[in-house]
Motif scaffolding. Sequence first.
Motif, short mmCIF file in Angstrom:
data_model
loop_
_atom_site.label_atom_id
_atom_site.label_comp_id
_atom_site.label_asym_id
_atom_site.label_seq_id
_atom_site.Cartn_x
_atom_site.Cartn_y
_atom_site.Cartn_z
N GLU A 241 47.36 37.78 42.22
CA GLU A 241 48.24 37.52 43.35
C GLU A 241 49.02 36.21 43.19
O GLU A 241 50.14 36.09 43.68
N SER A 242 48.43 35.24 42.51
CA SER A 242 49.10 33.95 42.32
C SER A 242 50.24 34.03 41.33
O SER A 242 51.08 33.12 41.26
N GLY A 243 50.28 35.10 40.54
CA GLY A 243 51.29 35.21 39.50
C GLY A 243 50.90 34.49 38.22
O GLY A 243 51.69 34.46 37.26
N LEU A 244 49.70 33.93 38.18
CA LEU A 244 49.25 33.24 36.98
C LEU A 244 49.19 34.21 35.80
O LEU A 244 49.61 33.89 34.69
N LEU A 245 48.66 35.40 36.05
CA LEU A 245 48.60 36.45 35.04
C LEU A 245 49.48 37.61 35.47
O LEU A 245 49.54 37.95 36.65
N ARG A 246 50.14 38.22 34.49
CA ARG A 246 51.07 39.31 34.78
C ARG A 246 50.77 40.51 33.89
O ARG A 246 50.23 40.37 32.79
N ALA A 247 51.15 41.69 34.37
CA ALA A 247 50.84 42.93 33.67
C ALA A 247 51.45 42.97 32.27
O ALA A 247 50.91 43.59 31.36
N GLU A 248 52.59 42.30 32.09
CA GLU A 248 53.28 42.34 30.80
C GLU A 248 52.79 41.29 29.82
O GLU A 248 53.29 41.19 28.69
N ASP A 249 51.83 40.47 30.22
CA ASP A 249 51.36 39.39 29.36
C ASP A 249 50.61 39.89 28.13
O ASP A 249 50.00 40.97 28.13
N VAL A 250 50.67 39.07 27.08
CA VAL A 250 49.76 39.17 25.95
C VAL A 250 49.03 37.83 25.90
O VAL A 250 49.64 36.80 25.62
N GLN A 251 47.75 37.84 26.21
CA GLN A 251 46.98 36.61 26.29
C GLN A 251 46.12 36.44 25.05
O GLN A 251 45.45 37.38 24.61
N PHE A 252 46.13 35.24 24.50
CA PHE A 252 45.28 34.91 23.36
C PHE A 252 44.02 34.26 23.90
O PHE A 252 44.06 33.17 24.47
N MET A 253 42.89 34.92 23.72
CA MET A 253 41.61 34.41 24.21
C MET A 253 40.77 33.91 23.03
O MET A 253 40.27 34.70 22.23
N TRP A 254 40.65 32.59 22.93
CA TRP A 254 39.77 32.00 21.93
C TRP A 254 38.72 31.10 22.56
O TRP A 254 37.78 30.67 21.90
N LEU A 255 38.88 30.79 23.85
CA LEU A 255 37.93 29.94 24.55
C LEU A 255 36.52 30.54 24.49
O LEU A 255 36.36 31.76 24.43
#
Length: 637
Positions: A241-255
Amino acid sequence: MSSAQSVIGSDKIAGRPTSVAHLFLSRVEATPDGEAYRFPVPVDEHAADGAPGAEQWRSLTWGQTAVRVKNLAAGLMALGIGSEDRVAIASSTRVEWILADLANMCAGAATTTVYPSTNADETAFILANSESKAVFAENATQLAKVVAQREQLPALGQVILFDAPAEPPAAEGLEVVTLAELEERGAAYLKQHPDAVQQAVDALDREQLATLIYTSGTTGRPKGVRLVHDCWAYEGVAQQESGLLRAEDVQFMWLPLSHVFGKTLISGQIATGHVMAVDGRVDRIIHNLPVIRPTLMASAPRIFEKVYNGIAGRARAEGGAKYKIFLWAAKVARTYAQTTQANRIATGRDSAPLGLSLQHAIADKLVYAKIRAAFGGRLRGSVSGSAALAPEIGYFFLGAGVPILEGYGLTETSAGSTVNRAEDVRVGTVGMPLPGTEVRIAEDGEILLRGPGVMRGYHQLPEQTAEVLEPDGWFHTGDIGELGKDGYLRITDRKKDMFKTSGGKYVAPSEVEGKFKAICPFVSNILVIGNGRNYCTALISLDETVIMPWAAERSLGKKSYAEVVGSPEVRELVEGFVKKLNVELQRWQTIKKFTILPRDLDIEHGELTPSLKIKRPVVERTYADAVAEMYTGANEA
């Protein structure tokens, strides 16, 4: 409870599901053929197009992910795992970690997270304190820790290996199976009980335990933070809802997914349904960025500091005009970012004077475009958390077109509490509350948080829970901060880290440390000391990847790292940066003396937490002689 300021944010967020398990099954139903996860796999060295050490990226759709998760969940049920039974995960960040966590939730169990770097003794404590009945172990190294402490783990019955060694070590009293074998058991179980997973998910309650994350405290044993299903379901919907993440994103998760920062982003990814590329090997980050080309990445500030220092170091090594161009471009980036931010706050529009805009455009072609390309060329934002980001670093990257979205949260608040938004970054702040989270400032300046993401308590520690959690839900963070009229939160310091000099002046060490990191491109870590003293000192460690090339250009090229940092030349170099720092500080904040450490601080020596926060008491104890020497025979005011 009294407060110095009114509450910012809302305690309401509509439409969240009961759990992430519900959210996951809904996601699968909505986009079964959409890509969910990308992950690297070794290429068969005997394949025609393969070579030893080569790897390629593969994908799982949401539908394929669901098949594996359901089989794993059913496999856990076949092992006798039931509602709220704890199942630990001791592994680095990889796609199997996510599959195991989702399987735990879909089986009704609760995940206990264990850092792969945790030693055998503390691993045993976490598994015993949580009463974990099974553990997903990455490899033989993690299995060996469990075997070594077997007598302390009466509740533990099974170990599921991600990577099975050719000859697993003897594990008397433990059933050891591979991940593939668990999936096979689960598939067979589902043939007999086809609705078992759905029934387990349907039976979940919002207040049912979902995760135990043990805080890596600076002293004593870690505390287990009890996070229920509602915490993670809330985080998923709030991030969407905040718009931080979006459906079109490609997120790199290394944490590290054992840390709450990485874990919470899994909830948001499931809510939005975007693609997540998963690879926790820190030494592969730079290599992976142009391959993945992420639109979003989360990181700790230390990574951005190292990137900046690396860029500055390479420019310095090239010397001459190139170094002058970099210094000019860095100054333009900061000035441009500060100017446009100030104008956005004042007028609602990003704007800068024509001359500055022209300089920025030239610097973009010469410098910034290359920086963006190194991040993959598509990064719209990089979320930063777990520690303070030096504003000068934030302004540099913002001006270069790589906005760092600094946020704030704790393990006790499921990580996500406040965050900057890409469309309105305010460097120097940690953004605004996520929808559904409330923030207030107590009379003494402490930040208080309330919302669905707040823990339900410390595991088996009611007295310590009562110390930080009010009956009406307000959580005492232990951090000092300020709320602006626009709702943006600014962190001043850790309440317990602030100290008073013998002259009665308060010092916020993180403020001084952040300023020094922005000034000195060679620094790795700095610890400011001065509690009860009549002046401040500092312990400083240098970044080997930056200082050694500098040394190679001089007469120090053949010396070891310890010899280099102990040399008069490096002492003089650092002293120059300390003098620059002191010009920016109040008299009582200035660093009168400093010690350059013979090695960097690290996790292995217990000086850093797995999330790279400095354990101040540990460092001060380790270098007590050096600290004492900086105060011996001195009477400076």
